[in-house]
Design an enzyme around this catalytic site. Sequence first.
Site, PDB file in Angstrom:
ATOM      1  N   GLU A  85     -32.709  81.111  51.931  1.00  0.00           N
ATOM      2  CA  GLU A  85     -31.966  80.578  50.776  1.00  0.00           C
ATOM      3  C   GLU A  85     -30.685  79.866  51.203  1.00  0.00           C
ATOM      4  O   GLU A  85     -29.833  80.450  51.890  1.00  0.00           O
ATOM      5  CB  GLU A  85     -31.607  81.736  49.818  1.00  0.00           C
ATOM      6  CG  GLU A  85     -31.005  81.247  48.520  1.00  0.00           C
ATOM      7  CD  GLU A  85     -30.746  82.370  47.524  1.00  0.00           C
ATOM      8  OE1 GLU A  85     -31.020  83.548  47.846  1.00  0.00           O
ATOM      9  OE2 GLU A  85     -30.254  82.055  46.434  1.00  0.00           O
ATOM     10  N   LYS A 279     -28.474  91.882  43.795  1.00  0.00           N
ATOM     11  CA  LYS A 279     -29.297  90.891  44.518  1.00  0.00           C
ATOM     12  C   LYS A 279     -28.388  90.072  45.439  1.00  0.00           C
ATOM     13  O   LYS A 279     -28.742  89.756  46.575  1.00  0.00           O
ATOM     14  CB  LYS A 279     -30.016  89.988  43.506  1.00  0.00           C
ATOM     15  CG  LYS A 279     -30.977  88.992  44.126  1.00  0.00           C
ATOM     16  CD  LYS A 279     -30.331  87.689  44.544  1.00  0.00           C
ATOM     17  CE  LYS A 279     -31.339  86.696  45.091  1.00  0.00           C
ATOM     18  NZ  LYS A 279     -30.733  85.551  45.764  1.00  0.00           N
ATOM     19  N   ASP A 295     -36.580  97.147  58.852  1.00  0.00           N
ATOM     20  CA  ASP A 295     -37.557  97.093  57.765  1.00  0.00           C
ATOM     21  C   ASP A 295     -36.822  96.848  56.435  1.00  0.00           C
ATOM     22  O   ASP A 295     -36.270  97.776  55.843  1.00  0.00           O
ATOM     23  CB  ASP A 295     -38.309  98.429  57.760  1.00  0.00           C
ATOM     24  CG  ASP A 295     -39.338  98.535  56.655  1.00  0.00           C
ATOM     25  OD1 ASP A 295     -39.310  97.716  55.728  1.00  0.00           O
ATOM     26  OD2 ASP A 295     -40.161  99.457  56.729  1.00  0.00           O
ATOM     27  N   HIS A 392     -23.424  76.329  45.422  1.00  0.00           N
ATOM     28  CA  HIS A 392     -24.849  76.536  45.701  1.00  0.00           C
ATOM     29  C   HIS A 392     -25.549  75.176  45.822  1.00  0.00           C
ATOM     30  O   HIS A 392     -26.311  74.929  46.757  1.00  0.00           O
ATOM     31  CB  HIS A 392     -25.462  77.369  44.572  1.00  0.00           C
ATOM     32  CG  HIS A 392     -26.851  77.836  44.856  1.00  0.00           C
ATOM     33  ND1 HIS A 392     -27.155  78.657  45.915  1.00  0.00           N
ATOM     34  CD2 HIS A 392     -28.017  77.581  44.240  1.00  0.00           C
ATOM     35  CE1 HIS A 392     -28.450  78.896  45.927  1.00  0.00           C
ATOM     36  NE2 HIS A 392     -29.000  78.248  44.920  1.00  0.00           N
TER      37      HIS A 392
HETATM   38  P1  HMG Z   1     -16.480  75.450  49.899  1.00  0.00           P
HETATM   39  O1  HMG Z   1     -15.144  75.976  49.530  1.00  0.00           O
HETATM   40  O2  HMG Z   1     -16.983  74.225  49.255  1.00  0.00           O
HETATM   41  O3  HMG Z   1     -16.580  75.294  51.473  1.00  0.00           O
HETATM   42  O4  HMG Z   1     -17.525  76.643  49.666  1.00  0.00           O
HETATM   43  P2  HMG Z   1     -15.682  74.445  52.446  1.00  0.00           P
HETATM   44  O5  HMG Z   1     -16.454  73.207  52.761  1.00  0.00           O
HETATM   45  O6  HMG Z   1     -14.287  74.311  51.942  1.00  0.00           O
HETATM   46  O7  HMG Z   1     -15.650  75.388  53.737  1.00  0.00           O
HETATM   47  C1  HMG Z   1     -14.977  76.634  53.749  1.00  0.00           C
HETATM   48  C2  HMG Z   1     -15.764  77.613  54.621  1.00  0.00           C
HETATM   49  O8  HMG Z   1     -16.997  77.963  53.966  1.00  0.00           O
HETATM   50  C3  HMG Z   1     -16.174  77.058  55.962  1.00  0.00           C
HETATM   51  O9  HMG Z   1     -15.141  77.194  56.905  1.00  0.00           O
HETATM   52  C4  HMG Z   1     -17.337  77.956  56.289  1.00  0.00           C
HETATM   53  O10 HMG Z   1     -16.914  79.230  56.697  1.00  0.00           O
HETATM   54  C5  HMG Z   1     -18.030  78.064  54.939  1.00  0.00           C
HETATM   55  P3  HMG Z   1     -15.195  76.284  58.275  1.00  0.00           P
HETATM   56  O11 HMG Z   1     -16.481  76.548  58.959  1.00  0.00           O
HETATM   57  O12 HMG Z   1     -15.113  74.833  57.800  1.00  0.00           O
HETATM   58  O13 HMG Z   1     -14.007  76.741  59.024  1.00  0.00           O
HETATM   59  N1  HMG Z   1     -18.945  76.924  54.787  1.00  0.00           N
HETATM   60  C6  HMG Z   1     -20.042  76.694  55.543  1.00  0.00           C
HETATM   61  N2  HMG Z   1     -20.580  77.369  56.548  1.00  0.00           N
HETATM   62  C7  HMG Z   1     -21.711  76.855  57.094  1.00  0.00           C
HETATM   63  N3  HMG Z   1     -22.309  75.727  56.676  1.00  0.00           N
HETATM   64  C8  HMG Z   1     -21.808  75.037  55.637  1.00  0.00           C
HETATM   65  C9  HMG Z   1     -20.630  75.502  55.031  1.00  0.00           C
HETATM   66  N4  HMG Z   1     -19.887  75.066  54.017  1.00  0.00           N
HETATM   67  C10 HMG Z   1     -18.868  75.938  53.885  1.00  0.00           C
HETATM   68  N5  HMG Z   1     -22.421  73.925  55.234  1.00  0.00           N
HETATM   69  C11 HMG Z   1     -19.566  77.792  49.538  1.00  0.00           C
HETATM   70  C12 HMG Z   1     -18.899  76.434  49.673  1.00  0.00           C
HETATM   71  C13 HMG Z   1     -21.053  77.578  49.351  1.00  0.00           C
HETATM   72  C14 HMG Z   1     -19.331  78.592  50.808  1.00  0.00           C
HETATM   73  C15 HMG Z   1     -18.940  78.569  48.322  1.00  0.00           C
HETATM   74  O14 HMG Z   1     -19.075  77.777  47.180  1.00  0.00           O
HETATM   75  C16 HMG Z   1     -19.580  79.902  48.081  1.00  0.00           C
HETATM   76  O15 HMG Z   1     -19.263  80.872  48.733  1.00  0.00           O
HETATM   77  N6  HMG Z   1     -20.471  79.987  47.069  1.00  0.00           N
HETATM   78  C17 HMG Z   1     -21.236  81.179  46.780  1.00  0.00           C
HETATM   79  C18 HMG Z   1     -22.643  80.949  47.210  1.00  0.00           C
HETATM   80  C19 HMG Z   1     -23.528  82.127  47.048  1.00  0.00           C
HETATM   81  O16 HMG Z   1     -23.142  83.193  46.654  1.00  0.00           O
HETATM   82  N7  HMG Z   1     -24.790  81.933  47.395  1.00  0.00           N
HETATM   83  C20 HMG Z   1     -25.797  82.934  47.310  1.00  0.00           C
HETATM   84  C21 HMG Z   1     -26.949  82.390  46.537  1.00  0.00           C
HETATM   85  S1  HMG Z   1     -26.637  82.554  44.816  1.00  0.00           S
HETATM   86  C22 HMG Z   1     -27.349  84.094  44.512  1.00  0.00           C
HETATM   87  O17 HMG Z   1     -28.477  84.269  44.822  1.00  0.00           O
HETATM   88  C23 HMG Z   1     -26.554  85.299  44.162  1.00  0.00           C
HETATM   89  C24 HMG Z   1     -25.862  85.432  42.831  1.00  0.00           C
HETATM   90  O18 HMG Z   1     -26.709  85.311  41.730  1.00  0.00           O
HETATM   91  C25 HMG Z   1     -25.276  86.825  42.896  1.00  0.00           C
HETATM   92  C26 HMG Z   1     -24.451  87.198  41.705  1.00  0.00           C
HETATM   93  O19 HMG Z   1     -24.735  86.729  40.580  1.00  0.00           O
HETATM   94  O20 HMG Z   1     -23.517  88.008  41.921  1.00  0.00           O
HETATM   95  C27 HMG Z   1     -24.800  84.398  42.731  1.00  0.00           C
END
Ligand code: HMG
Length: 439
Positions: A85, A279, A295, A392
Amino acid sequence: MNKSISGFSKLSKSQKIDWIVNTYFSNTNNAKQVIKQYWNSDEKLQQLHDEFIENTITNYYLPLGVAPNFLINNTLYTIPMAIEESSVVAAASKAAKFWMDRGGFKTEVISTTKIGQVHFLFQGDFKVLHAFFETIKDKFLTDAKSITQNMEKRGGGILDIELRNKTEDLQNYYQLHVKFETLDAMGANFINSCLEQFAKTLKAEALNYEAFTEKEKHIEVVMSILSNYVPDCVVRAEVSCKVDDLTEKNINGKAFAEKFVQAVKIAEIEPYRAVTHNKGIMNGIDAVVLATGNDFRAIEAGVHAYAAKNGSYSSLSHAKIEDDVFTFWMEIPLALGTVGGLTGLHPLVKLALEMLNNPSAKELMQIVAVAGLAQNFAALRSLTTTGIQQGHMKMHLMNILNQFEATDAEKATLTKHFEKHTVSHSAVVSAIENLRSNA
Ligand code: HMG
């Protein structure tokens, strides 16, 4: 076309593939090519993977990513994560970096006891059964000595055997409820071997027990198996800082902390929310569990049972603000191993464990719990500030571009474009169409 087959398991790998493609695919050449394109050219490595499971026809790839900057009890880790994901690894990395600057994660293993049970039927007087159990309790241990001696040398083994009367819930049903310490092994094989020996001892000794009636002598063992419910194999992970230290450019620390705590409280009392909240935690946990060869089904089953331990499904994590200090924590059951199973076999698992400095099972419990807490923090942070879709979808952009078979040049142009625009499926589609119509 007959879609059933007898003796499939005895066919060679290529015969199995032939049967599959001829039975289920109209374009047999294409199906064969897709299957074979995932084979490893190193035949020994391919054979190793073939032999992990049964009826293997090919490999199913998952990406292995890494999330750096995890400061756990003052030690820095880069955590390997196997997951399909998008945005999970980025979210973990972002949360790690955020907390690295605020003291990092603190963890503690609370307990490491695992459980196994021999489920049996006994038709007779419980008092007599109990007296019998007391007389053979030591015999259980001596009969299992050949299985337990190595584990005991290392400091683990059987901790306790208890007779449980379950006849109020099910007629004639009793258990041997056994506690184990399995150290760095997840312990499934060790526990199951011990239990099957206990079952043999139980049946054999009953036949010779004089106080039993003829009927009582014939104990029926239904099954002997470990439990994946491990409420006494628990680790705690926590982050904490002054509320003001949560302040960032667009975020007021106090307001953010209050909203965050509220979001956690909702997950504590509302099962519909709790399931999604948990989740998000499992996004982090499963990815590390998988990368380290453990596992994940066992972990999932145990964790969700634990989330419902008070009778209603609830949040695994908790948050509070006290004296202007924000604390976010989680206690979670994790029966993990760093020896046995795939850990010594799968080259990528070995690599992942080495990246983590070859942790003990207790250390791995702490790392995995932190990955879960970090993931939960990142998701809640997004949910309570920008909304989840922004980040996301930003991470999902490449998947959408791949769906449209974007070229490298198109990807470069559109990635640049979406640095300044919100990513949504329709926005990406119209941007690709625009780009292609102007080309
Ligand atoms: P951002 O602020 O746009 O990121 O966040 P940024 O470009 O400013 O970068 C800041 C840091 O984020 C980076 O630091 C990385 O650590 C990381 P740097 O490396 O530049 O020093 N980062 C990355 N790492 C690797 N590859 C990348 C990348 N981009 C940023 N391409 C971010 C963007 C997606 C991190 C933020 O919006 C976030 O944390 N969102 C949450 C996403 C999430 O939770 N995803 C899980 C799937 S959704 C789900 O299934 C669960 C849910 O339903 C659970 C719930 O309801 O509680 C949500």
